[in-house]
Design an enzyme around this catalytic site. Structure first.
Site, mmCIF file in Angstrom:
data_model
loop_
_atom_site.group_PDB
_atom_site.id
_atom_site.type_symbol
_atom_site.label_atom_id
_atom_site.label_comp_id
_atom_site.label_asym_id
_atom_site.label_seq_id
_atom_site.Cartn_x
_atom_site.Cartn_y
_atom_site.Cartn_z
ATOM 1 C CE1 TYR B 128 -28.318 32.721 47.209
ATOM 2 C CE2 TYR B 128 -30.276 33.775 47.880
ATOM 3 C CZ TYR B 128 -29.622 33.489 46.843
ATOM 4 O OH TYR B 128 -29.775 33.570 45.587
ATOM 5 C CD GLU B 244 -36.998 32.527 49.859
ATOM 6 O OE1 GLU B 244 -36.496 33.798 50.040
ATOM 7 O OE2 GLU B 244 -36.769 31.794 50.652
#
Lengths: 361, 397, 361, 397
Positions: B128, B244
């Site tokens: 990411y 997450e």
């Protein structure tokens, strides 16, 4: 009335800064952390050339007769560079000898200090709180026991050791019954050691002052210089955070234009700026023997520990994830400030000593 | 208000504890190194078979197939906390990618990827963050252009944990250069063995390389290895990031850390006096205990709202900010309590608790500041939680 | 497992909120601060109609048999309104009677509490630290001494007084040898009093529990409810700060769009939200007699004092100069939070008690 | 570094102390109420005649006429701190307006206004802030249009201290409606007895009305009663605000406050033990003492730079933020040390130090937050001190 550095002091400050920039740039700090003695010896040599060995020694003993304000200025630069060098232990040692040694002892030892023949480490940490039954006992057969977090032992020829009654002794670093080992530490740039003594032969300092006076002077001087070191290290972290904030872009703007980042930087500066005056004032007061000098040195140590911790974290935060990596090396300053906080007593302990000095305990 | 378990859940707790207790000798220890040590994989298999790991993933994809039950999840977490046995695998592949695959993946992706991931045989890393896009993730610059049946990827990722150990990566790339920032991003899944990938360990302040940089040079990935539609990767990424959030700020882990600090302060002495009898350190300890209690109770509130299918709201929004900070504060007090001994790092007889406090003090700071997290969390709380306006000119994050 | 208010509790919460909005709007708070008893009596009457008198009394003694969680919910609303009313002293009194009274005493006094014939104040502040030699001694001829910061004395018929050994006594508020006077206080909305006793006749509570158990229960309950009060007051201050930030413009923007203001609000919310769960949990634990209940009540008190102080200042700061004036009345909440912080022990004292309960002292 | 005084300055110190000592019996006390009590005016006159007040204002305008000397000013301040005698008048007229008049006023204004102001016979108030313009002072809306030889003022001011006692006001008004925000403001000087002025006391959290609101309805002021040119009032206001900064954050006042706190903690007991022996309160006291020392030393540094005509830079920029906060922290510790007794307010035998701690705790908060001061100070430090960019879109203050 003039609360500022003298021209000589400004020149000394600039020299120290220049010398350390040359011999202790970030790559040298990295090497020192990897236990490369090259940069360490280079920095020690350069500082010696500046006169740090003889700086605090009285002129009639062959020294420069300068004061702790001068020492603090140099030490601040060591902290600013996160240098693999400092003048903390040597300064403590000279001041300890002056406070606790007889005239003969002062003359004999300081001459060898000035010449560089003798390099003194300091084993006095237990005066600010002993862990694991550390401590040194003196008996007819010599010194026995242990002292942890000895300062300046990496290249020392001798160690000044305080016993449990506060009397200061000098032992040879490689003498019989003396074990001196470096400790694995989170601040890898500087060396902290442990000394184990087993009936080691020593020379006790036998000056006229009461026992305890010497070790207390050593601790006070050490605290002052640890504060100066943190001052320099915190200033570097602040400067780097401001520079990073002016350069790093997020969301199409430099992050230093976000109010949250600006205010973090402003808070760091607002906390740190008066600290410089505090360290100077404490050093000057010790030089002048002013009434509140010891109190001020303790409070400088404690306050710089707090402000340093705040800046170490906040400056890292301004750097975002980059501050957490090894890439920028910011952590060398972070860890140095963290180590300074604990050495010779954490802030609560040091404040307690300041309270005691004022009769408030 | 009733903090007792129902009979069914009490029975489940007993079951979990019984399974763990009777298999205690099969648990891997620190001697069994490596993510794929046979003993670790066997332990994970045992947990899945007994419904203690991958509990709600359908059996068809390698899970246990139980219906979702927040309270069961909580009971499992507490059982591991109380027994001290090694937890089920909870890497980014299992915690973030698998739920997203189950939600948005193709049937083929689910069939081939979920089972080995759950069983620890297929390890993933996350692509990411990039050097130029920290808090502003959507500004990512790694590009992929189409060449025949492949995407060809060029660019760089950073903060990639387990990149060196990973078999696979889930990765955000910009596939449509001219689209607005949040559009034009695609979500690719590919092998870390693909030619053109270079990994450089990223040493951090703890002295270890907990993260990596990953460089892509003409890395070819078949076009079908995409999750979601081309250009819709931002939505997919947000789906994984939602998962997450649950991973950080677990209050039972915080409680366990606090209790280790209590033990430290009762054991450790200065000048022969236990640190617990130092009034200043003790006062700081108690102030932290209040926060630990508060975060535990807040966690019960979040769980209850989840059980009731109510929006979790503010209690959930504050978990990450407050939980990470509290963990760090606990480590900070430990460091102060250790005093000079807290400077030790590495092998030494006087090192306490194997140096975990020093380690946590630094690592947690990374969690707090990584990508400006605390700042971002405050933006989220003020905007989503309190309804204050978004920063003018800011976008993303 | 269900960590939430019951439907009854939610209804009670809503009723308390509604009632206080009606009888204790800001104008009523202002009047109460100016020593107008009208709003005070109105609020007391409305709360009594909700059943607060009998709330904590066991059903077999004519009460509702509810718990401290219910009381905390109501008290939180009192704090939210900065109301000239609270149920702190009455709740402490009921719990003190249950902990220290004999069965006969419980039956006799609680029946009169439920009927409203008896209203009990609590003089136990010295248990959390005595100033100026305050303290009450019990002898054959009666109670003598003084207790400061008596709670709930404004309309009390009797006062529950703890003596220096921890035994609890009941004296008539207007009996011979009893002097009860309101203190001039910075929080003008509520009434704090001083009691002076001179061989005052009293009835000692003579239940089976050891002496000290009653006063400790009273202090614990008082601390819990002070925490609940601060919770409500801090929530109001936060809500008002957010509303003000959404409305007030500076530099052409609402100030709530400035990152510095947003982050101040976010920090307040992040600190306060877990406090609600902490207060609920502590109250529930006391109701259940859980192991850590007393510890949790102490920590709720101490933690809400800290968070409350932070929010009182920060919410005022968000209001700029307006927060400092009397115009918005924000200071009523500011002062209430400040008073709650000190009553029955400041945070350091209360944390020390929590440490003692865990054997850490 | 040399903290001793030169022979000349030591002689000056002795002179000041001698004057104060020999006139001790003439000093006004709290019994002599009212800003213009004859005893107060006589005291001020005595101080001016002896060069202890209005020292650097030319004799022609009613001052003592000495050349400026920072150190003399400091010696005077310390002499009052050490003797405890009432300081020279230091209201907004004397501290802010007079220096501005000397810099920018017309000869006529200087001739007529300075002397009575210095002597306390003419009291001024300041008309700057408005309800709609706090931190953003330049957005002020009070308007004045020209009608013949007069300005005609309509609008409202707030935070006007001593409005009720003042003879005169120095006031910012918008005279050019269409000009940019910082232009079009003019700086008028006029009598508070002018018809159309209404004053409403503004009660604050301390319970007193330390400030006022002032309303103007068709208030006519002759056009010549302007300082600076029409439309140039913003520059004039900045000149006065420069003088205001020096008024806050005096470290010798902070030191005196700290010493009163020390005395309180040595005297006050809980359960028979002096508060100074409570390790938690004592530790907080020592932490504050470090800050007091730091601000004192910082003050010496600022003074030295002024003496050398060097730019004061960061040491001066931080004085207000840190000084105000430190004063407040000292009061906050006192409040915690007082415990429940700190709740007393008003006449009671158990009230300590006449309630000054309670008073200061609240009043200082007003100083910190008034008009967002702390926020503004941080903007100034980050922009002027550290060179960070200005907030986009923000203007003014």
């Amino acid at each position: 009335m003039d609360f500022a550095l003298s021209d000589d002091q400004i020149a000394m400050q600039a020299s120290a800064k220049r010398v350390l920039e040359r011999c202790a740039p970030l790559e040298a700090v990295r090497k020192a952390a990897a236990r490369d003695r090259g940069p360490v010896n280079a920095a020690a040599g350069e500082l010696a050339a500046l006169g740090v060995r003889e700086m605090l020694v009285a002129t009639d003993l062959g020294g420069l007769g300068l004061g702790l304000l001068d020492a603090a200025i140099v030490q601040e630069q060591c902290g600013a560079a996160a240098a693999p060098a400092d003048i903390i232990a040597p300064s403590m040692a000279v001041e300890g000898l002056m406070a606790a040694g007889s005239r003969d002892q002062q003359a004999a030892w300081l001459a060898r200090v000035v010449s560089g023949e003798v390099r003194l480490a300091c084993a006095v940490a237990e005066r600010a709180g002993a862990r694991d039954d550390a401590g040194v006992r003196s008996s007819a057969s010599g010194l026995s026991g242990a002292s942890v977090f000895v300062l300046g032992a990496a290249d020392a020829t001798h160690v000044m050791v305080a016993d449990q009654d506060g009397r200061v002794h000098i032992v040879a670093a490689e003498g019989p019954g003396v074990g001196l080992r470096a400790l694995p530490a989170i601040d890898e740039v500087r060396v902290f050691s442990r000394i184990d003594l087993d009936n080691a032969r020593s020379e006790a300092l036998v000056g006229e002052n009461s026992p305890g006076r010497g070790v207390d002077r050593m601790v006070t001087v050490g605290r002052l210089l640890l504060a100066a070191d943190t001052l320099g290290a915190a200033q570097t972290m602040l400067d780097r955070a401001v520079a990073y904030a002016q350069e790093r872009k997020q969301f199409g703007r430099v992050i230093g234009s976000f109010q949250a980042v600006k205010h973090m930087c402003a808070e760091m500066a607002a906390e740190l700026e008066p600290c410089r005056s505090l360290v100077w004032h404490a050093a000057h007061a010790l030089d002048e023997g002013a009434d509140e000098a010891e109190v001020m040195a303790c409070l400088a140590k404690a306050h710089l520990a707090e402000v340093g911790t705040f800046i170490a974290r906040t400056a890292t935060e301004v750097h975002g994830g980059m501050g957490f990596t090894d890439l920028l090396g910011l952590h060398f300053w972070f860890k140095r400030i963290g180590a300074n906080r604990q050495l010779l007593g954490g802030p609560e302990r040091v404040r307690h000593d300041a309270a005691r000095l004022q009769g408030w305990v | 208000m009733d903090l007792r378990l129902s009979a069914r859940h009490a029975a489940f707790r007993d079951h979990v504890l019984a399974v763990l207790d009777s298999n205690r000798d099969k648990a891997p220890t620190s001697e069994h190194r490596g993510l794929k040590h046979p003993r670790r994989l066997a332990w994970q298999r045992l947990l899945i078979e007994n419904g203690i790991a991958a509990r709600t993933v359908p059996e068809a994809y390698g899970g246990f197939g139980a219906p979702p039950d927040i309270l069961e999840a909580r009971i499992i977490a507490e059982a591991f906390a109380s027994t001290g046995l090694p937890r089920p695998l909870a890497n980014q592949g299992i915690s973030m990618l698998v739920p997203t695959l189950l939600e948005l993946g193709t049937e083929e992706q689910k069939q081939t990827l979920v089972r080995p991931t759950l069983h620890g045989e297929m390890v993933w890393c996350q692509g990411y963050s990039e050097p130029g896009s920290g808090s502003d993730l959507a500004s990512l610059a790694t590009r992929a252009h189409i060449d025949g049946d492949d995407y060809v990827i060029n660019g760089q990722k950073i903060w990639t944990s387990t990149a060196r150990e990973a078999d696979m990566i889930f990765c955000l790339v910009r596939t449509e250069a001219d689209a607005p920032k949040h559009k034009g991003i695609s979500y690719l899944l590919f092998s870390m063995a693909t030619p053109g990938i270079e990994i450089r360990p990223l040493v951090d302040m703890t002295g270890a390389a907990n993260f990596n940089e990953v460089f892509f040079t003409d890395v070819r990935v078949p076009r079908r290895q995409i999750m979601g539609a081309p250009g819709e990767g931002w939505a997919v990424a947000n789906a994984t990031l939602k998962h997450e959030r649950g991973m950080l700020g677990d209050p039972s882990a915080t409680k366990a850390r606090f209790m280790r600090l209590v033990a430290l302060m009762r054991r450790e002495t200065v000048d022969g006096m236990a640190l617990m009898h130092n009034p200043l350190l003790r006062d700081r300890l108690l102030a932290l205990q209040a926060r630990v209690f508060a975060m535990q109770a807040n966690g019960l509130r979040v769980t209850t709202r989840q059980l009731r299918n109510e929006p979790a709201g503010m209690p959930e929004l504050v978990v990450k900010l407050q939980g990470c900070e509290l963990n760090h504060e606990i480590a900070r007090l430990a460091i102060d309590a250790l005093g000079e001994l807290g400077l030790l790092y590495g092998d030494h007889p006087q090192l306490r608790d194997a140096g975990e406090w020093q380690q946590m003090y630094m690592y947690d700071l990374g969690l707090i500041i990584g990508g400006g997290t605390a700042q971002i969390q405050k933006n989220i709380i003020s905007e989503r939680g309190l309804g204050l306006p978004r920063e003018p000119r800011a976008s993303g994050g």
